[in-house]
Design a protein around this motif. Structure first.
Motif, short mmCIF file in Angstrom:
data_model
loop_
_atom_site.label_atom_id
_atom_site.label_comp_id
_atom_site.label_asym_id
_atom_site.label_seq_id
_atom_site.Cartn_x
_atom_site.Cartn_y
_atom_site.Cartn_z
N ARG A 114 0.87 -1.18 0.00
CA ARG A 114 0.00 0.00 0.00
C ARG A 114 0.91 1.23 0.00
NH1 ARG A 114 -2.56 1.48 5.15
NH2 ARG A 114 -1.77 -0.55 5.71
N GLU A 119 3.66 2.00 5.52
CA GLU A 119 3.78 0.76 4.75
C GLU A 119 5.11 0.70 4.00
OE1 GLU A 119 1.50 -1.58 4.96
OE2 GLU A 119 2.45 -2.96 3.54
N TRP A 122 7.93 0.11 6.41
CA TRP A 122 7.87 -1.29 6.84
C TRP A 122 8.46 -2.20 5.75
CZ3 TRP A 122 5.45 -5.71 4.98
CH2 TRP A 122 5.42 -6.80 5.87
N TYR A 164 11.84 -19.04 10.97
CA TYR A 164 10.79 -18.18 10.39
C TYR A 164 10.20 -18.82 9.14
CZ TYR A 164 9.48 -14.03 12.88
OH TYR A 164 8.90 -13.20 13.79
N ASN A 167 7.82 -21.33 10.28
CA ASN A 167 6.63 -20.62 10.74
C ASN A 167 5.71 -20.23 9.58
OD1 ASN A 167 4.95 -18.52 12.22
ND2 ASN A 167 6.27 -17.14 11.05
N TRP A 168 6.31 -19.77 8.47
CA TRP A 168 5.49 -19.38 7.32
C TRP A 168 4.79 -20.59 6.71
CZ3 TRP A 168 10.28 -16.39 5.22
CH2 TRP A 168 10.41 -15.18 5.93
N ARG A 171 1.97 -21.52 9.05
CA ARG A 171 0.85 -20.58 8.98
C ARG A 171 0.10 -20.71 7.66
NH1 ARG A 171 1.98 -14.60 11.22
NH2 ARG A 171 -0.26 -14.59 11.05
N GLU A 175 -3.63 -21.27 8.34
CA GLU A 175 -4.47 -20.06 8.32
C GLU A 175 -5.00 -19.85 6.91
OE1 GLU A 175 -2.49 -16.61 10.07
OE2 GLU A 175 -1.48 -17.93 11.50
N TYR A 178 -3.67 -16.58 4.91
CA TYR A 178 -2.29 -16.16 5.17
C TYR A 178 -1.44 -16.19 3.90
CZ TYR A 178 2.31 -15.77 7.23
OH TYR A 178 3.58 -15.36 7.53
N SER A 179 -0.96 -15.04 3.50
CA SER A 179 -0.08 -14.94 2.35
C SER A 179 0.75 -13.68 2.49
CB SER A 179 -0.93 -14.92 1.08
OG SER A 179 -0.21 -14.34 0.04
N ALA A 180 2.04 -13.76 2.26
CA ALA A 180 2.90 -12.60 2.47
C ALA A 180 4.11 -12.70 1.55
CB ALA A 180 3.33 -12.53 3.93
N VAL A 183 7.42 -10.66 2.24
CA VAL A 183 8.16 -11.18 3.39
C VAL A 183 8.81 -12.52 3.05
CG1 VAL A 183 7.94 -11.92 5.78
CG2 VAL A 183 6.63 -9.96 4.98
#
Lengths: 215, 10
Positions: A114, A119, A122, A164, A167-168, A171, A175, A178-180, A183
């Motif tokens: 965004r 954002e 980040w 990590y 963890n992804w 998730r 979940e 969940y999508s990133a 990252v």
């Protein structure tokens, strides 16, 4: 929250604490790149700007404050402590910050979730964290100095990144939304760079083993 | 609470 995520955060904290405590105990920061440490502080500060208004959990807030405080202390030791700063390898730690900061900033302006200040900062922090180890790798290659301090530190950092990724995966499997991608891709690049470090670490370890053999 | 999921990571 899952076990991989908690393990990753604790390993990350341990890596910083190991570095901080060893600098404190030995009064030496030989082999440690100040540039990498300063980049990590920049990563934490730009990523955790939301600390003041975006309360997610006490767990997150405590970790954010502790990460910022402990990495600041490492930098303080390397720049200000009378004994420690003399052991800093300034002549070999010459990587230019801008070579990393500018591309990460440009990429964050182009590829982000965004278009807002928070954002973009980040996203910048995510990209910068992926490459912040590079000055440390360059220093290592120049000095060929992989001692216990740098070895343990980067080993723990590498484990933190590996957890990590677990963890992804966890998730993503558990979940529904969940999508990133930003990252994930940055995290893969980062973990790849640590693998490079592991390679040198193992080589140095093998060589020192060989040197101990009777001839 | 509308923040994306990845923002809850450190």
């Amino acid at each position: 929250m899952n076990i991989f995520r908690v393990s990753a955060d604790i390993l990350h904290l341990l890596s910083i604490l190991v570095l901080l405590l060893k600098i404190h105990a030995t009064k030496s920061c030989a082999g440690i790149s100040l540039k990498t440490q300063e980049l990590y502080l920049a990563v934490f500060v730009t990523r955790y700007l939301d600390l003041f208004w975006n309360f997610h959990s006490l767990y997150n807030s405590v970790f954010k404050v502790v990460y910022i405080a402990t990495s600041s202390m490492i930098i303080w030791y390397m720049k200000r402590h009378r004994g420690v700063k003399q052991t800093y390898d300034k002549d070999h730690d010459t990587f230019r910050y801008l070579f990393l900061i500018v591309p990460c900033a440009v990429l964050a302006l182009i590829v982000n979730g965004r278009f807002s200040l928070f954002e973009i900062l980040w996203t910048f922090s995510i990209y910068l964290e992926a490459v912040a180890i590079l000055p440390q790798l360059v220093l290592l290659q120049r000095t060929k100095n992989v001692d216990n301090l740098t070895g343990n530190y980067v080993f723990l950092l590498g484990l933190y990144r590996a957890f990590y990724i677990l963890n992804w995966i966890y998730r993503y499997a558990t979940e529904p939304h969940y999508s990133a991608w930003i990252v994930w891709l940055s995290g893969l690049v980062q973990t790849g760079l640590y693998l490079d470090f592991f390679y040198y670490y193992l080589q140095a370890w093998k060589q020192s083993k060989k040197l101990q053999l009777p001839s | 609470a509308a923040e994306p999921a990845e923002k809850d990571e450190l």
